[in-house]
Scaffold this motif. Structure first.
Motif, PDB file in Angstrom:
ATOM      1  N   MET A 129      85.105   4.191  -6.397  1.00  0.00           N
ATOM      2  CA  MET A 129      84.420   3.048  -5.786  1.00  0.00           C
ATOM      3  C   MET A 129      84.270   3.295  -4.287  1.00  0.00           C
ATOM      4  SD  MET A 129      85.144  -0.957  -6.614  1.00  0.00           S
ATOM      5  CE  MET A 129      86.637  -1.123  -5.674  1.00  0.00           C
ATOM      6  N   SER A 130      83.098   2.964  -3.760  1.00  0.00           N
ATOM      7  CA  SER A 130      82.868   3.179  -2.331  1.00  0.00           C
ATOM      8  C   SER A 130      83.678   2.186  -1.501  1.00  0.00           C
ATOM      9  CB  SER A 130      81.380   2.979  -2.008  1.00  0.00           C
ATOM     10  OG  SER A 130      81.084   1.596  -2.070  1.00  0.00           O
ATOM     11  N   THR A 131      83.861   2.496  -0.221  1.00  0.00           N
ATOM     12  CA  THR A 131      84.599   1.608   0.686  1.00  0.00           C
ATOM     13  C   THR A 131      83.905   0.247   0.767  1.00  0.00           C
ATOM     14  OG1 THR A 131      84.894   3.635   1.946  1.00  0.00           O
ATOM     15  CG2 THR A 131      85.788   1.630   2.911  1.00  0.00           C
ATOM     16  N   THR A 132      82.576   0.262   0.768  1.00  0.00           N
ATOM     17  CA  THR A 132      81.828  -0.997   0.829  1.00  0.00           C
ATOM     18  C   THR A 132      82.113  -1.849  -0.401  1.00  0.00           C
ATOM     19  OG1 THR A 132      80.100   0.576   1.454  1.00  0.00           O
ATOM     20  CG2 THR A 132      79.568  -1.798   1.602  1.00  0.00           C
ATOM     21  N   ASP A 133      82.082  -1.204  -1.563  1.00  0.00           N
ATOM     22  CA  ASP A 133      82.362  -1.927  -2.797  1.00  0.00           C
ATOM     23  C   ASP A 133      83.764  -2.515  -2.770  1.00  0.00           C
ATOM     24  OD1 ASP A 133      79.922  -1.533  -3.844  1.00  0.00           O
ATOM     25  OD2 ASP A 133      80.504  -0.045  -5.348  1.00  0.00           O
ATOM     26  N   THR A 134      84.727  -1.699  -2.340  1.00  0.00           N
ATOM     27  CA  THR A 134      86.106  -2.171  -2.285  1.00  0.00           C
ATOM     28  C   THR A 134      86.203  -3.410  -1.404  1.00  0.00           C
ATOM     29  OG1 THR A 134      86.862   0.093  -2.522  1.00  0.00           O
ATOM     30  CG2 THR A 134      88.481  -1.493  -1.730  1.00  0.00           C
ATOM     31  N   ALA A 135      85.579  -3.329  -0.238  1.00  0.00           N
ATOM     32  CA  ALA A 135      85.613  -4.472   0.684  1.00  0.00           C
ATOM     33  C   ALA A 135      84.955  -5.696   0.056  1.00  0.00           C
ATOM     34  CB  ALA A 135      84.920  -4.094   1.991  1.00  0.00           C
ATOM     35  N   ALA A 136      83.845  -5.474  -0.635  1.00  0.00           N
ATOM     36  CA  ALA A 136      83.132  -6.597  -1.265  1.00  0.00           C
ATOM     37  C   ALA A 136      83.988  -7.242  -2.358  1.00  0.00           C
ATOM     38  CB  ALA A 136      81.805  -6.103  -1.853  1.00  0.00           C
ATOM     39  N   LEU A 137      84.654  -6.399  -3.165  1.00  0.00           N
ATOM     40  CA  LEU A 137      85.508  -6.933  -4.234  1.00  0.00           C
ATOM     41  C   LEU A 137      86.658  -7.736  -3.640  1.00  0.00           C
ATOM     42  CD1 LEU A 137      86.608  -7.177  -7.146  1.00  0.00           C
ATOM     43  CD2 LEU A 137      87.712  -4.960  -6.828  1.00  0.00           C
ATOM     44  N   LEU A 138      87.321  -7.161  -2.633  1.00  0.00           N
ATOM     45  CA  LEU A 138      88.470  -7.851  -2.033  1.00  0.00           C
ATOM     46  C   LEU A 138      88.034  -9.164  -1.380  1.00  0.00           C
ATOM     47  CD1 LEU A 138      90.625  -4.936  -0.538  1.00  0.00           C
ATOM     48  CD2 LEU A 138      91.022  -6.291  -2.604  1.00  0.00           C
ATOM     49  N   ASP A 139      86.878  -9.161  -0.750  1.00  0.00           N
ATOM     50  CA  ASP A 139      86.343 -10.402  -0.166  1.00  0.00           C
ATOM     51  C   ASP A 139      86.145 -11.458  -1.235  1.00  0.00           C
ATOM     52  OD1 ASP A 139      86.315  -9.734   2.417  1.00  0.00           O
ATOM     53  OD2 ASP A 139      84.134  -9.411   2.597  1.00  0.00           O
ATOM     54  N   ALA A 140      85.504 -11.053  -2.321  1.00  0.00           N
ATOM     55  CA  ALA A 140      85.214 -12.007  -3.394  1.00  0.00           C
ATOM     56  C   ALA A 140      86.509 -12.539  -4.004  1.00  0.00           C
ATOM     57  CB  ALA A 140      84.346 -11.338  -4.468  1.00  0.00           C
ATOM     58  N   LEU A 141      87.491 -11.655  -4.188  1.00  0.00           N
ATOM     59  CA  LEU A 141      88.768 -12.067  -4.777  1.00  0.00           C
ATOM     60  C   LEU A 141      89.501 -13.027  -3.837  1.00  0.00           C
ATOM     61  CD1 LEU A 141      89.956  -8.637  -6.263  1.00  0.00           C
ATOM     62  CD2 LEU A 141      89.510 -10.730  -7.583  1.00  0.00           C
ATOM     63  N   ARG A 142      89.491 -12.691  -2.544  1.00  0.00           N
ATOM     64  CA  ARG A 142      90.177 -13.532  -1.563  1.00  0.00           C
ATOM     65  C   ARG A 142      89.548 -14.914  -1.503  1.00  0.00           C
ATOM     66  NH1 ARG A 142      89.781  -9.768   2.484  1.00  0.00           N
ATOM     67  NH2 ARG A 142      91.460  -8.378   1.856  1.00  0.00           N
ATOM     68  N   GLN A 143      88.232 -14.920  -1.564  1.00  0.00           N
ATOM     69  CA  GLN A 143      87.526 -16.197  -1.511  1.00  0.00           C
ATOM     70  C   GLN A 143      87.865 -17.048  -2.735  1.00  0.00           C
ATOM     71  OE1 GLN A 143      83.503 -15.472  -0.509  1.00  0.00           O
ATOM     72  NE2 GLN A 143      82.908 -17.634  -0.509  1.00  0.00           N
ATOM     73  N   ARG A 144      87.950 -16.396  -3.893  1.00  0.00           N
ATOM     74  CA  ARG A 144      88.198 -17.141  -5.123  1.00  0.00           C
ATOM     75  C   ARG A 144      89.657 -17.576  -5.246  1.00  0.00           C
ATOM     76  NH1 ARG A 144      89.243 -19.937  -8.227  1.00  0.00           N
ATOM     77  NH2 ARG A 144      88.422 -20.452 -10.287  1.00  0.00           N
ATOM     78  N   LEU A 145      90.579 -16.677  -4.884  1.00  0.00           N
ATOM     79  CA  LEU A 145      92.000 -16.922  -5.169  1.00  0.00           C
ATOM     80  C   LEU A 145      92.780 -17.427  -3.954  1.00  0.00           C
ATOM     81  CD1 LEU A 145      92.679 -13.664  -7.248  1.00  0.00           C
ATOM     82  CD2 LEU A 145      92.246 -15.943  -8.178  1.00  0.00           C
ATOM     83  N   GLY A 146      92.193 -17.377  -2.797  1.00  0.00           N
ATOM     84  CA  GLY A 146      92.888 -17.829  -1.592  1.00  0.00           C
ATOM     85  C   GLY A 146      93.876 -16.785  -1.097  1.00  0.00           C
ATOM     86  N   PRO A 147      94.431 -17.006   0.096  1.00  0.00           N
ATOM     87  CA  PRO A 147      95.342 -16.011   0.688  1.00  0.00           C
ATOM     88  C   PRO A 147      96.620 -15.832  -0.129  1.00  0.00           C
ATOM     89  CG  PRO A 147      95.243 -18.026   2.034  1.00  0.00           C
ATOM     90  CD  PRO A 147      94.179 -18.162   0.998  1.00  0.00           C
ATOM     91  N   GLU A 148      97.097 -16.897  -0.778  1.00  0.00           N
ATOM     92  CA  GLU A 148      98.282 -16.808  -1.648  1.00  0.00           C
ATOM     93  C   GLU A 148      97.988 -15.995  -2.903  1.00  0.00           C
ATOM     94  OE1 GLU A 148     101.566 -19.012  -2.112  1.00  0.00           O
ATOM     95  OE2 GLU A 148     101.289 -18.065  -0.157  1.00  0.00           O
ATOM     96  N   GLY A 149      96.728 -15.999  -3.302  1.00  0.00           N
ATOM     97  CA  GLY A 149      96.347 -15.435  -4.600  1.00  0.00           C
ATOM     98  C   GLY A 149      95.825 -14.019  -4.519  1.00  0.00           C
TER      99      GLY A 149
END
Lengths: 464, 464
Positions: free
Chosen positions: A1-21
């Motif tokens: 996975m490219s660095t951009t993809d990784t960043a996009a996935l982590l952003d989406a996960l953080r947005q959905r699950l919050g900082p605790e999640g």
């Protein structure tokens, strides 16, 4: 996975699950990448800590879309490396999705979330007059989701069965985020395929278990523990038959070979030693009874011991007179002293009960033939066909333990046994799965895996 | 399939299986196309009677190549139409592949072929001091393969579990003829996916079961049977809790609602009637004990009854003093008299135990609201959450029983129950599978079916 993809996935996960999640990078504590009793391995891409089923579903859907591997985690007490993630994978820890949703006293069931610690659940059902059928040493840390995903065995399998046998209903989330389940409370339900069976014991490779309905047992009032010596293996088998017939509340039937007994009694400081070490078998039998009259149960147990002695099946015997004495007998059986043996390799195998001693003799001789200075010790839950083996070499072969593994597992294969009784395959035993399962079986496992997880994101590289 | 193809397939099958192994046309006896207690349906294309695993494998491979539907058959005692074939399908009857391959007394297991009649197996294991955990009314005709393929429940599920719970190892043949299995004898075996679970209860739609290893129970020495009256449903639940705790050898816990008891006692000529029919519940409890001392067991049972009476949980009670009297109590509970009710429709559903009486009341009232002259009777294996319902209408609605089915099953759905406790889905309940299983579950069942039987030749049109 490219660095951009990784960043996009982590952003989406953080947005959905919050900082605790969603925790990433240096914020990830070592507990998420350290197996029980081992050194930490690599830090995963992120640790997801969903707090709801919806969170689990969204997290999986996102990882599925990005094609990122997801490693489900419970209490990290597994012994086969099944919950360790690679550096490019995310951990899905169920710890925040915990708690008991309902105890249905009429149905005799508990509905529980995957992240619940086993001991917490045991205590909760005891408080309302029930007992959970599942118990194992890691009870204080292990989680129900992990227990079910690995089909944990434990101490009471001869009485109540393994983890699978406790489950009436199960909810799981598939690789693409689809929630499938089934909080069924009925003992009889033949409406279509019993899908829960697929997820139990599949080590998180087919879906992530989120909730379960477990059956409850009646409260246990007292336990009665006995250690006796048995002159040979044939009487051990006869005693197993008689125990099942006469003591229907038997909960443990544990055998120690003389090498184990000798080593543990010689190397455990302060241990109360019931009998001197000899060339005999040491058998620990425990009954856990629902009968509130402890004296009646103790008398029945004593009567059996008397009968077995008369029949020449047992030699010496001691029936624990107190909880302290019972604990002392168990301390002997648990044999923690062997952990101090150099380069110890532990095995957890199962074999048809009648053939276990034959296997032990052959295994001991073969190991000694290959490594004359080897120290091997044998013990196990014989009533449920489970043998544990400890092998210690002063110096490991250049291949590490692999050569020892191959030797032991080849003998298990010959004896019609299984390379994993209760610990699962994980990463540690993958090379030996085909010692126990046929090519057709492994093909069918792959067919199932492809059907349920076509992108291969669920616990990649484990089991298969 | 063209006539030429049909002829070519039958030729190939006849050549492979011999005249005993492949029967076609008028030579096919009615037993192969007649369900239990029903009129014959259409004659299948052929009846295959393989005598070995290799025969089963070749027969399936041939049918797979020609794309012809294969309907596995056992003893033809099923109640959901699951073993009936269409005119363009072949029947695969396992009757010639029968017999016991091994009884392993040390492991406490029996290895048995699918075509073995249940009663034959029960007798064989009794002769060597064991008991089979599975028992059902059809024992004289039903076959082990069918019992496992339908996950039969039966009379002792609260003690020993359902058919699934007896199985340690299983061998099955896939749609394309691949033999997969697994004659595992160990209680603990966590080496990879537990594939046998997929085949058990899947009604022959995922594979054809050929052999199994079943666990054995200790010999049962005596049974103790009691009928008592219970003033209300809450005490029934309390009695179930107390029975589990005090009588660990309980094997049956059967409840009759007053409508059932009144009808059966009034319409069974020569029946010994223990109590006059009243507005109470009638509870039959049976213990089957491994303790050879029958008097001790009877005394313990009596002591419980005394205690329950003191606590106001039961009213009248009769403890059978002889086998004849126990049989008479069972004759009442079996209630064959209801079979004479006009247009009788039988239901086999399961519900969470605490809610069963609420369901019964609602079901009775809803049926009477729709058809004022309806006669409904309720009884069941309450301990395992299984309720049987008999519904009789003087005249069926134009749709036949479908309208009654829809009404009953809608109430089951509302109560969180299952439309099939032990009889399976087969053809009879296919329209109602989604009353119990979610769309996601049914999708996953289809995924499994496609993965294992991509050409859809195994028991087409059943279950899904």
């Amino acid at each position: 996975m490219s660095t951009t993809d990784t960043a996009a996935l982590l952003d989406a996960l953080r947005q959905r699950l919050g900082p605790e999640g969603c925790v990433a990078g240096a914020d990830i504590g070592p507990r998420y990448f350290t197996a029980y009793n081992e050194a930490p391995v690599c830090r995963p891409l992120a640790v997801l800590r969903p707090a709801s089923i919806d969170d689990v579903s969204c997290a999986l859907a996102l990882c599925h879309r990005f094609g990122v591997g997801v490693v489900p985690q419970g209490g990290m007490t597994g012994l086969a490396g099944g919950a360790l993630a690679g550096a490019d994978e995310v951990v899905l820890a169920l710890e925040r999705f915990n708690g008991i949703e309902e105890i249905d006293a009429a149905a005799g069931t508990v509905t529980v979330r995957a992240g619940t610690v086993l001991q917490t659940l045991q205590q909760a059902v005891r408080e309302v007059g029930f007992e959970l059928g599942l118990d194992l040493g890691a009870r204080g840390s292990c989680q129900i989701g992990g227990n079910l995903a690995t089909n944990a065995g434990g101490n009471r399998a001869i009485r109540f069965g393994v983890a699978r046998d406790q489950v009436l209903g199960l909810e799981a989330v598939l690789a693409d985020g689809t929630v499938v389940g089934g909080l069924n409370k009925m003992l009889k339900n033949n409406a279509g395929y019993d899908l829960k069976q697929m997820f139990i014991g599949s080590e998180g490779t087919l879906g992530v278990i989120t909730r379960a309905v477990l059956r409850l047992q009646p409260k246990l009032h007292s336990t009665h523990t006995c250690l006796c010596t048995v002159p040979d293996y044939a009487p051990v088998i006869e005693l197993w038959r008689r125990t099942r017939a006469s003591l229907s509340d038997v909960s443990s039937f544990e055998l120690m070979w003389p090498d184990f007994y000798r080593y543990v009694t010689a190397h455990t400081p302060g241990l109360e030693i019931p009998f001197a070490a000899d060339e005999v078998f040491y058998l620990l039998i425990e009954c856990a009874t629902t009968n509130p009259d402890a004296e009646v149960c103790a008398a029945r147990f004593e009567a059996c011991l008397g009968e077995w002695f008369e029949a020449g099946l047992i030699g010496d015997a001691v029936l624990a007179g107190s909880t302290r004495q019972a604990e002392s007998l168990w301390r002997l059986r648990e044999g923690l002293a062997i952990d101090a043996l150099p380069n110890l390799i532990n095995y957890d195998v199962s074999l048809p009960i009648g053939g276990i001693d034959g296997f032990v003799q052959q295994c001991r001789a073969t190991l000694a033939g290959r490594w004359p200075a080897v120290q091997s010790v044998f013990f196990g839950h014989i009533g449920d066909s489970n043998l544990h083996i400890g092998v210690s070499l002063a110096e490991l072969p250049p291949s590490g333990g692999h050569e020892v593994d191959a030797l032991v597992y080849a003998l298990v294969r010959e004896a019609g046994g299984s390379v994993s009784a209760e610990h699962g395959i994980g990463r540690a035993k993958r090379d030996f799965l085909d010692y126990t399962r046929s090519p057709a079986e492994i093909d069918l496992m792959r067919t199932l895996k492809s059907a349920l997880d076509p992108r291969g994101i669920l616990n990649p590289g484990k089991l298969l």
